[in-house]
Design a protein around this motif. Structure first.
Motif, PDB file in Angstrom:
ATOM      1  N   HIS A 676       0.835  -1.211   0.000  1.00 10.35           N
ATOM      2  CA  HIS A 676       0.000   0.000   0.000  1.00 10.35           C
ATOM      3  C   HIS A 676       0.865   1.254   0.000  1.00 10.35           C
ATOM      4  O   HIS A 676       0.455   2.289  -0.547  1.00 10.35           O
ATOM      5  CB  HIS A 676      -0.940  -0.014   1.207  1.00 10.35           C
ATOM      6  CG  HIS A 676      -2.218  -0.755   0.952  1.00 10.35           C
ATOM      7  ND1 HIS A 676      -3.359  -0.138   0.495  1.00 10.35           N
ATOM      8  CD2 HIS A 676      -2.517  -2.074   1.091  1.00 10.35           C
ATOM      9  CE1 HIS A 676      -4.319  -1.032   0.360  1.00 10.35           C
ATOM     10  NE2 HIS A 676      -3.839  -2.233   0.729  1.00 10.35           N
ATOM     11  N   LYS A 679       1.647   2.257  -3.620  1.00 10.66           N
ATOM     12  CA  LYS A 679       0.576   2.580  -4.575  1.00 10.66           C
ATOM     13  C   LYS A 679       0.746   4.013  -5.078  1.00 10.66           C
ATOM     14  O   LYS A 679       1.311   4.870  -4.402  1.00 10.66           O
ATOM     15  CB  LYS A 679      -0.791   2.395  -3.926  1.00 10.66           C
ATOM     16  CG  LYS A 679      -1.134   3.427  -2.864  1.00 10.66           C
ATOM     17  CD  LYS A 679      -2.521   3.159  -2.279  1.00 10.66           C
ATOM     18  CE  LYS A 679      -2.889   4.232  -1.230  1.00 10.66           C
ATOM     19  NZ  LYS A 679      -4.223   3.984  -0.644  1.00 10.66           N
ATOM     20  N   TYR A 689      -7.476   6.585 -10.775  1.00 14.45           N
ATOM     21  CA  TYR A 689      -7.487   5.308 -10.059  1.00 14.45           C
ATOM     22  C   TYR A 689      -6.107   5.063  -9.460  1.00 14.45           C
ATOM     23  O   TYR A 689      -5.109   5.652  -9.875  1.00 14.45           O
ATOM     24  CB  TYR A 689      -7.876   4.150 -10.986  1.00 14.45           C
ATOM     25  CG  TYR A 689      -6.925   3.931 -12.147  1.00 14.45           C
ATOM     26  CD1 TYR A 689      -5.850   3.041 -12.049  1.00 14.45           C
ATOM     27  CD2 TYR A 689      -7.116   4.602 -13.352  1.00 14.45           C
ATOM     28  CE1 TYR A 689      -4.979   2.838 -13.098  1.00 14.45           C
ATOM     29  CE2 TYR A 689      -6.252   4.410 -14.418  1.00 14.45           C
ATOM     30  CZ  TYR A 689      -5.187   3.534 -14.291  1.00 14.45           C
ATOM     31  OH  TYR A 689      -4.314   3.331 -15.326  1.00 14.45           O
ATOM     32  N   GLN A 714      -5.989 -13.101   1.906  1.00 17.73           N
ATOM     33  CA  GLN A 714      -7.376 -12.840   1.503  1.00 17.73           C
ATOM     34  C   GLN A 714      -8.285 -14.004   1.885  1.00 17.73           C
ATOM     35  O   GLN A 714      -9.409 -13.807   2.366  1.00 17.73           O
ATOM     36  CB  GLN A 714      -7.398 -12.610  -0.016  1.00 17.73           C
ATOM     37  CG  GLN A 714      -8.762 -12.242  -0.591  1.00 17.73           C
ATOM     38  CD  GLN A 714      -8.701 -12.135  -2.102  1.00 17.73           C
ATOM     39  OE1 GLN A 714      -8.007 -12.921  -2.757  1.00 17.73           O
ATOM     40  NE2 GLN A 714      -9.426 -11.168  -2.653  1.00 17.73           N
ATOM     41  N   SER A 723      -9.197  -7.390   3.772  1.00 18.93           N
ATOM     42  CA  SER A 723      -9.748  -6.371   2.865  1.00 18.93           C
ATOM     43  C   SER A 723      -8.626  -5.584   2.187  1.00 18.93           C
ATOM     44  O   SER A 723      -8.677  -5.314   0.981  1.00 18.93           O
ATOM     45  CB  SER A 723     -10.655  -5.420   3.644  1.00 18.93           C
ATOM     46  OG  SER A 723     -11.129  -4.385   2.818  1.00 18.93           O
ATOM     47  N   LYS A 724      -7.597  -5.238   2.937  1.00 18.29           N
ATOM     48  CA  LYS A 724      -6.470  -4.504   2.359  1.00 18.29           C
ATOM     49  C   LYS A 724      -5.682  -5.377   1.396  1.00 18.29           C
ATOM     50  O   LYS A 724      -5.134  -4.883   0.401  1.00 18.29           O
ATOM     51  CB  LYS A 724      -5.561  -3.980   3.457  1.00 18.29           C
ATOM     52  CG  LYS A 724      -6.170  -2.823   4.249  1.00 18.29           C
ATOM     53  CD  LYS A 724      -5.176  -2.268   5.252  1.00 18.29           C
ATOM     54  CE  LYS A 724      -5.757  -1.042   5.964  1.00 18.29           C
ATOM     55  NZ  LYS A 724      -4.799  -0.451   6.929  1.00 18.29           N
ATOM     56  N   THR A 726      -7.035  -7.668  -0.481  1.00 17.19           N
ATOM     57  CA  THR A 726      -7.863  -7.657  -1.692  1.00 17.19           C
ATOM     58  C   THR A 726      -7.607  -6.391  -2.503  1.00 17.19           C
ATOM     59  O   THR A 726      -7.476  -6.431  -3.731  1.00 17.19           O
ATOM     60  CB  THR A 726      -9.352  -7.754  -1.319  1.00 17.19           C
ATOM     61  OG1 THR A 726      -9.575  -8.964  -0.590  1.00 17.19           O
ATOM     62  CG2 THR A 726     -10.222  -7.730  -2.568  1.00 17.19           C
ATOM     63  N   ASP A 727      -7.548  -5.266  -1.809  1.00 19.07           N
ATOM     64  CA  ASP A 727      -7.274  -3.989  -2.495  1.00 19.07           C
ATOM     65  C   ASP A 727      -5.902  -4.021  -3.166  1.00 19.07           C
ATOM     66  O   ASP A 727      -5.745  -3.540  -4.293  1.00 19.07           O
ATOM     67  CB  ASP A 727      -7.329  -2.827  -1.500  1.00 19.07           C
ATOM     68  CG  ASP A 727      -8.730  -2.566  -0.991  1.00 19.07           C
ATOM     69  OD1 ASP A 727      -9.692  -3.008  -1.642  1.00 19.07           O
ATOM     70  OD2 ASP A 727      -8.860  -1.904   0.064  1.00 19.07           O
ATOM     71  N   GLU A 730      -6.023  -6.029  -6.339  1.00 21.59           N
ATOM     72  CA  GLU A 730      -6.711  -5.293  -7.399  1.00 21.59           C
ATOM     73  C   GLU A 730      -5.791  -4.226  -8.000  1.00 21.59           C
ATOM     74  O   GLU A 730      -5.748  -4.031  -9.227  1.00 21.59           O
ATOM     75  CB  GLU A 730      -7.976  -4.645  -6.834  1.00 21.59           C
ATOM     76  CG  GLU A 730      -8.748  -3.771  -7.814  1.00 21.59           C
ATOM     77  CD  GLU A 730      -9.297  -4.551  -9.005  1.00 21.59           C
ATOM     78  OE1 GLU A 730      -9.626  -3.908 -10.024  1.00 21.59           O
ATOM     79  OE2 GLU A 730      -9.408  -5.790  -8.904  1.00 21.59           O
ATOM     80  N   MET A 731      -5.013  -3.527  -7.148  1.00 21.78           N
ATOM     81  CA  MET A 731      -4.114  -2.488  -7.663  1.00 21.78           C
ATOM     82  C   MET A 731      -2.961  -3.089  -8.452  1.00 21.78           C
ATOM     83  O   MET A 731      -2.487  -2.488  -9.418  1.00 21.78           O
ATOM     84  CB  MET A 731      -3.596  -1.633  -6.500  1.00 21.78           C
ATOM     85  CG  MET A 731      -4.652  -0.694  -5.923  1.00 21.78           C
ATOM     86  SD  MET A 731      -4.013   0.451  -4.660  1.00 21.78           S
ATOM     87  CE  MET A 731      -3.857  -0.643  -3.238  1.00 21.78           C
TER      88      MET A 731
END
Length: 737
Positions: A676, A679, A689, A714, A723-724, A726-727, A730-731
């Motif tokens: 994270h 990102k 995005y 996950q 949840s993080k 999963t994010d 996705e990124m």
């Protein structure tokens, strides 16, 4: 210097000879002679032509006074009737005629005492009254006889006129109703005969004809030429010839100038005002605006008037009123904060040549704010030179004349042409300290005020800024707190106040007023504040600059005036003590690019440090980041990618960086936090995005292993951590889409 109160010029026309500053009086005397000597059987029209503000109304007023004096003291033995008439208050031609004829009659009554009126003059008055009443009655559907009926010598109200007219036979026998002409043409002929015999000169003044709409202009022209063709009547009509000619062309589709020549027997132009007279009149007005000035300030205003305003901006008397009023307002806001002469020139630019005013504003912004980051390239000189030429053409100003004014007004402009024969722009400022000391437009501290007309528009006053500079030198923690406070609030326009402070500081850094200790102190402030500003601003907008970029653009002009030893000292202190490790990493990695140590060879931009100094400073920051990793706090660094990339590029053992990252992400929470932190926001016209650049991840950790671990986290459904994860997956996926 004493305070000068706001002095506003009402821009009112003059009416007396002793008020005449522009030598209109001799011209007015000549016009008055033409009117006084006019003795013909038809009316005569004189056109006073000139653009708005040229003094048409003043010239008319002087002519009226001169006419009265000439007839009073001459051998004419006639009476003068001067009748101002405002056609824009009337709706149509019939209404114009109906209103004007009784007005002429009333004007004669007011101008000529009853005991001096001859029978011919009384007859003329009565006939004009009847003419006007007849037109009004016909508009109401009455006959001319009914409209002009009288009883016992008194006019009958229109609603009662038909009753009186019905008993006209009995009225004539009893002498109650007098006989009148039956048609409007007969009434006009009667009025002409009466005026021909009366010893009276009537001057009908119609000012501002060009204010009417095109249809009304044509109606008024027809009225003057044909319907009011009366003896001893002179029309003095003031208008902008081009405006009226265009109106005629619009309505009738004919040559407007040729049409005017058929209606106006004598067209004269308002005498052009001598530039010296205009300049002298402006100087007199400005005395009340500025009050008492120092000798230096007085010389500045004098130069602005005679070497600037007189040459470029003074065309008509109205210019004086406009400049005086606008300058009076600006001076009331900025007195004591700006140079009076410079404010005068900026005011003239804004009022008379908006295109050049905007060019000057943009030039100052480019010079003081944007130019520092262009120091290593050609900059915007060519584009600004092209825009200057275009603005001069639009404004009708000779470019060399303008440049001779701007050379003493703006920084970095020289009359010496460049090799390609374009204006010399964005040069070095020879005496920035003097510009600051004298509050000139060319001062990095003061230029904004000239365009904002207020101090501290965005919450940063001169006093507050000066205190901030001194605190950076003597109380650095206080200065850091000040900067952080600014970075946490926005001004009324929605811009972060920290950005404003950087902008102001960047402009100040280009000048020569900052001493070495102040510059070193300010660099320390940046090194302890830039990360906080970046947190508050977040990712840059589509075409915006990041907080790191803005802070770096400020750093360079702060460093350049320093000696190499002091540059090294400032950056060594930042590397060893600065809390904004992310920004310091960003700055020093930029130096690696500038030296050609990384990237594709040395950049055109000159490095801030020599290689030995850079090696020393880099070593200090590498050691700090490594210590952070040793203490388990590596992932908590702000702008982690900048820190890791710098550590890798400046380290003698890049593999050590990868090993320390692997250790930091050994836990699930550490891995998610690491990803994270890497990102980045992607701005696009289709929408913004977040993504995680796989290549960046691969520099420090195996991507496939990271994805496998994220899927495991996950699947464990571990609340927020899952949840993080999963994010993050996705990124990572978006980087491949």
């Amino acid at each position: 210097m004493s305070n000068a109160s706001t002095q506003l010029n009402p821009d009112a026309p003059i009416s007396k000879t002793d008020e005449d500053k522009f030598a209109f009086s001799p011209f007015a005397e000549g016009l008055a002679g033409v009117v006084a000597d006019y003795d013909r059987s038809s009316s005569f029209t004189i056109g006073i032509c000139g653009p708005w503000g040229s003094g048409k109304t003043s010239l008319i007023n002087l002519t009226r006074d001169a006419l009265k004096e000439k007839l009073r003291n001459g051998d004419h033995n006639v009476h003068a009737v001067v009748l101002p008439y405002s056609p824009w208050l009337i709706g149509n031609r019939d209404a114009l005629l109906r209103g004007l004829l009784p007005a002429v009659a009333n004007g004669i009554r007011r101008s000529v005492p009853r005991k001096k009126r001859t029978s011919d003059l009384n007859r003329a008055i009565k006939t004009l009254d009847l003419y006007g009443r007849a037109i009004k009655g016909v508009e109401m559907g009455l006959t001319v006889g009914a409209a002009t009926a009288t009883a016992f010598g008194l006019a009958v109200a229109p609603w009662l006129a038909p009753v009186v007219a019905a008993f006209s036979g009995l009225g004539k026998i009893l002498g109650l109703v007098s006989d009148k002409p039956a048609t409007l043409d007969e009434l006009r002929d009667a009025a002409q005969r009466a005026l021909r015999k009366a010893k009276v000169r009537v001057l009908i003044v119609i000012d501002d004809l060009d204010r009417l709409d095109p249809t009304e202009v044509v109606e008024m022209a027809r009225l003057v030429r044909s319907t009011l063709d009366l003896p001893h009547v002179t029309f003095l009509v003031a208008y902008d010839r081009q405006q009226v000619a265009n109106s005629v062309r619009t309505v009738l589709g004919v040559d407007g100038d040729a049409y005017l020549e058929k209606i106006v027997q004598l067209q004269v132009n308002v005498p052009a005002c001598n530039s010296y007279d205009l300049a002298r009149a402006l100087a007199e007005e400005l005395q009340s605006v500025f009050g008492d000035l120092s000798e230096e300030e007085t010389n500045s205003v004098r130069s602005a008037i005679w070497a600037g305003a007189r040459q470029l901006f003074l065309d008509t008397p109205r210019d004086i009123a406009r400049i005086t009023n606008s300058l009076s307002f600006g001076w009331s806001m900025l007195q004591g904060s700006v140079d009076a002469g410079d404010l005068l020139l900026v005011t003239c630019l804004r009022l008379k040549t908006p295109e050049l005013y905007e060019w000057c504003r943009r030039y100052c912004e480019e010079y003081f704010v944007n130019r520092p980051q262009r120091m290593w390239g050609d900059g915007p000189t060519g584009l600004f030179s092209q825009h200057l030429t275009q603005a001069c053409e639009t404004a009708g100003v000779e470019q060399d004349t303008l440049l001779s004014v701007l050379e003493n007004l703006l920084p970095g402009i020289s009359m010496v042409p460049t090799p390609d024969d374009t204006p010399s722009l964005f040069g070095d400022q020879e005496d920035a300290d003097a510009a600051v000391r004298n509050r000139r437009l060319s001062s990095p501290e003061h230029w904004r005020k000239y365009f904002d007309l207020v101090e501290g528009r965005y919450g940063i006053t001169d006093q507050g800024f000066a205190t901030f500079i001194e605190d950076a030198k003597n109380n650095p923690q206080v200065a850091v707190s000040t900067f952080l406070e600014h970075s946490q609030r926005t001004d009324p326009s929605g811009t972060n106040s920290g950005e404003r402070l950087l902008d102001r500081l960047r402009a100040e850094a280009r000048g020569a007023s900052l001493d070495t200790e102040q510059r070193i102190g300010l660099i320390s402030v940046l090194a302890n504040s830039a990360d906080e500003l970046d947190r508050n601003l977040g990712p840059a907008s589509f075409f915006g600059a990041t907080a790191y970029q803005m802070a770096s653009w400020t750093l360079r002009p702060l460093l350049w005036p320093l000696s190499p030893e002091h540059r090294e000292l400032a950056l060594r202190n930042a590397a060893s003590d600065g809390t904004s490790i992310g920004w310091i990493s960003y700055v020093l990695r930029g130096e690696l690019f500038d030296h050609g140590i990384i990237g594709r060879g040395q950049r055109e931009r000159e490095p801030m440090l020599d290689e030995n100094a850079l090696r020393t400073v880099n070593g200090i920051l590498v050691e700090r980041i490594q210590d952070t990793a040793d203490h388990g706090s590596l992932l908590e660094l702000h702008s982690l990618p900048n820190c890791l990339l710098f550590w890798r590029d400046a380290s003698e053992n890049p593999e050590l960086v990868r090993a320390r990252v692997s250790h930091s992400v050994s836990t699930d929470a550490g891995l998610v936090l690491f990803l994270h932190a890497l990102k980045q926001m992607v701005r696009s016209s289709a929408g913004d995005y977040w993504k995680i650049d796989r290549d960046l991840v691969a520099e420090f950790y195996d991507v496939e292993m990271a994805i496998e671990r994220l899927r495991q986290i996950q699947s464990e459904e571990n609340g927020e951590l899952s949840s993080k994860a999963t994010d993050a997956l996705e990124m990572l996926r978006r980087d491949r889409d």
